[in-house]
Design a protein around this motif. Sequence first.
Motif, PDB file in Angstrom:
ATOM      1  N   GLU A 197       0.826  -1.215   0.000  1.00  0.00           N
ATOM      2  CA  GLU A 197       0.000   0.000   0.000  1.00  0.00           C
ATOM      3  C   GLU A 197       0.855   1.258   0.000  1.00  0.00           C
ATOM      4  OE1 GLU A 197      -2.722  -0.295   3.251  1.00  0.00           O
ATOM      5  OE2 GLU A 197      -4.096  -1.628   2.163  1.00  0.00           O
ATOM      6  N   LYS A 198       1.997   1.203   0.683  1.00  0.00           N
ATOM      7  CA  LYS A 198       2.877   2.364   0.752  1.00  0.00           C
ATOM      8  C   LYS A 198       3.835   2.432  -0.440  1.00  0.00           C
ATOM      9  CE  LYS A 198       2.895   2.511   5.843  1.00  0.00           C
ATOM     10  NZ  LYS A 198       2.330   3.872   6.013  1.00  0.00           N
ATOM     11  N   ARG A 199       3.924   1.321  -1.210  1.00  0.00           N
ATOM     12  CA  ARG A 199       4.816   1.210  -2.370  1.00  0.00           C
ATOM     13  C   ARG A 199       6.267   1.471  -1.971  1.00  0.00           C
ATOM     14  NH1 ARG A 199       2.055   4.184  -7.460  1.00  0.00           N
ATOM     15  NH2 ARG A 199       3.842   3.184  -8.488  1.00  0.00           N
ATOM     16  N   ALA A 213       4.626  -0.553  -9.142  1.00  0.00           N
ATOM     17  CA  ALA A 213       6.072  -0.412  -8.985  1.00  0.00           C
ATOM     18  C   ALA A 213       6.401   0.424  -7.749  1.00  0.00           C
ATOM     19  CB  ALA A 213       6.663   0.242 -10.231  1.00  0.00           C
ATOM     20  N   PRO A 214       7.496   0.091  -7.065  1.00  0.00           N
ATOM     21  CA  PRO A 214       7.861   0.841  -5.851  1.00  0.00           C
ATOM     22  C   PRO A 214       8.214   2.297  -6.152  1.00  0.00           C
ATOM     23  CG  PRO A 214       9.578  -0.746  -6.452  1.00  0.00           C
ATOM     24  CD  PRO A 214       8.408  -1.034  -7.320  1.00  0.00           C
ATOM     25  N   GLU A 215       7.850   3.162  -5.215  1.00  0.00           N
ATOM     26  CA  GLU A 215       8.173   4.584  -5.318  1.00  0.00           C
ATOM     27  C   GLU A 215       9.286   4.992  -4.356  1.00  0.00           C
ATOM     28  OE1 GLU A 215       4.417   6.474  -4.646  1.00  0.00           O
ATOM     29  OE2 GLU A 215       3.900   6.436  -6.779  1.00  0.00           O
ATOM     30  N   ILE A 216       9.528   4.141  -3.352  1.00  0.00           N
ATOM     31  CA  ILE A 216      10.610   4.408  -2.394  1.00  0.00           C
ATOM     32  C   ILE A 216      11.363   3.095  -2.166  1.00  0.00           C
ATOM     33  CG2 ILE A 216      11.236   5.217  -0.086  1.00  0.00           C
ATOM     34  CD1 ILE A 216       8.591   6.723   0.025  1.00  0.00           C
ATOM     35  N   LEU A 217      12.671   3.151  -2.192  1.00  0.00           N
ATOM     36  CA  LEU A 217      13.521   1.989  -1.917  1.00  0.00           C
ATOM     37  C   LEU A 217      14.352   2.290  -0.677  1.00  0.00           C
ATOM     38  CD1 LEU A 217      15.503  -0.150  -4.448  1.00  0.00           C
ATOM     39  CD2 LEU A 217      16.725   0.840  -2.509  1.00  0.00           C
ATOM     40  N   VAL A 218      14.233   1.419   0.322  1.00  0.00           N
ATOM     41  CA  VAL A 218      14.968   1.622   1.586  1.00  0.00           C
ATOM     42  C   VAL A 218      15.884   0.420   1.807  1.00  0.00           C
ATOM     43  CG1 VAL A 218      14.802   2.130   4.040  1.00  0.00           C
ATOM     44  CG2 VAL A 218      12.962   2.855   2.494  1.00  0.00           C
ATOM     45  N   PRO A 219      17.160   0.528   1.434  1.00  0.00           N
ATOM     46  CA  PRO A 219      18.079  -0.604   1.593  1.00  0.00           C
ATOM     47  C   PRO A 219      18.515  -0.772   3.036  1.00  0.00           C
ATOM     48  CG  PRO A 219      19.253   1.279   0.706  1.00  0.00           C
ATOM     49  CD  PRO A 219      17.810   1.694   0.824  1.00  0.00           C
TER      50      PRO A 219
END
Length: 699
Positions: A304-306, A348-354
């Motif tokens: 939901e948060k992508r 598709a994801p809008e934020i990537l948090v490694p």
Amino acid sequence: MIDAKNTTIVILMAVVMYFIRERRLANFNKSLHNVIHTSYLPPQTVHEKLKAHSTQFNKAEILEVTDGVYVAIGYALANSIIIEGDTSLIIVDTMESLESARQARKDFVAMTSGSTHNKPVSHIIYTHYHPDHTWGTTAWIDDDPEIVPTIMSHPRTLKEMTRIYGVASSVTNARSMRQFGPLLHEYDQTHYHGHDHPHGVDGGHHDHFHHSLYKENGGKDGDNKVNTNSTIDFNDDNNQFSNVFENSGIGPFLLSGPKFTKSLHLPTRLLPEERTKLNIDGVEMEIVHAPGETTDQIFIYLTEKRILLPADNIYRSYPNIYAIRGTPTRDARDWAKSLDKMRALQPAPEILVPCHTRPVYGEKEIQELLTVYRDGISYTHDQTIRYMNMGLTADQMIPLILENMPKRLKDHPYLQEFYGTFDWSIRGIFNSYLGWFSGDAADLFPLAKTDLGNRLVDLLKGDIDYIFHVIQKHVEKDENQDVDRNSCQWGLRLATELLSSTKLNQEQKVLARDLRVEGLQCMASFMTSANGRNYYLTSALEDITGSKISTYDALKEFAVDNMPMDQIMAMLRVRLRVEQVPDKYTNMSICHDFEESWYLLEIRDGVIEIYKGAVDDDFDKLDDVTKSMIEEAYIHRIIERDQCHSKALIVTLSTADTFRDAVAATRTTPAMLYASGKLKIIKGKITEMVQFKEMFEKQ
């Protein structure tokens, strides 16, 4: 019944063994202390690209990625991610020490309202087994929690967590200390007294948390005294100390060593499916098995948060396909496939948090990054296989692969060699397909280092001074010499081979060692990879002090306390010192009885076979977690208790905890436990038990 004479003998034996143990531990602690405190390295050159890379994590901070999602960066090698549910918190990875995790939690409390940070932790998710993601868990579990957190992982995580304590734990610990550079980090902080540090932007390396790590009392109560026992005046600004360590490649540092506290909480819920969709306290997520940097790796997509949490399958550095600390080569094809799974996520994801380095924002930016990262891995793999099939060795193909690399990959900021390198990856991939043999017949039986060193001296008719001159010319960098990395490597190789020779006198050995140290520093100056730089400089500190890194006592106790008993027994297989086995023990057996379970160790000509029995031995009734741990120990032979007693030369009776103390041998000894009555010998003699214990390595 023990008579008075025997009691006296046992007590004397216990006292003697105690002092022997204390002397061994003192010598080791002194050795480790020497590496950090009684050595000197001049200020070291840091590659400009690596220095700039420190801005990724040179400040300990909590970032609010979006509403209800936070990431803690700069507290440790890895990040922790905090997700707010309706009534609880979900923690993804917990860092490598309680010191780091507690500070992160404290700062999280400070930046959020009570309605957020007062929520209990309901779930902890391990993305994989690495200690920098799992050893800080206790910091997120309250003493009397409202709910006991569910700890989730892939099933392979549990197996890997038990494996790393056993078979090759000693050597990988030592090599990890060199790769990540915690001794260099401590060296800098304990040799630093307040003048401006050259690292980072605006003194970024020295926010309060970073700056206080090695101060006495952790920098509490206004105590600014640095904990160092060196006789050198580090307050003298002319010394220009504290410029040895830069970073650990994908994080500011690894907090490892006896100063820092670890915890281990095994997973309580395993996720065996490739994809698992969950709603945890109102947070919709999909957890996907994604082997890459590790075989147990998972990524988490907050649908939901992508927001995509890719774990260690992407970070701002070329990937560590082969880790010089010592790991099997990671499967590049699996890694690329896992990145493809992320590319295919919809929406598709809008934020990537490694889990290392900083978040990335924007759907287009993330898709481009995932694509270029998988292409970088695939290019390295595919071209290695291409040249391998043409008959080239790794040495021959490396320059060709690098020379022909497309500019899009070569120049991308996420494919720079701050952690892994193309060179090590190509060699690792080559070895994963073909093993150690290069294919050149000349490499089938390489000479031992001592033989090679002696033949080098003979080749030059004993003119060792000439060899010294050549080495010095290649490793000493000054304005009048054009020294490049290959020059450094040649000098380092010559110094290393020469130092292995038995034909040097003591003065020559010292000079050869000093030149090798010069070579190590020379190579470090060219490294953009923090792993390579740290390994070279830590090795230099070891050479200077004449000491080697080994497993410290607290880590031994931590491992033994947390390993299942099956793994402790299995560990003994690879600790047997065959050359120390007395003739009468060449073929013998010992039974350890813990009442609820028992183990027979049968020694046959240097090989140990292990049998196990238990009061409740119905394997099918066990939970998945216990089954996984047992399977990893490879103990398949079953024995009844009476058979265990009858077949053994020695039979001991104790609790499992007492046996752990005896095996660790850092808190006590078998003789002391026997004297106290905690360890009973119901068959055989205590002297035989002590002699049996001495047949095994101490680490």
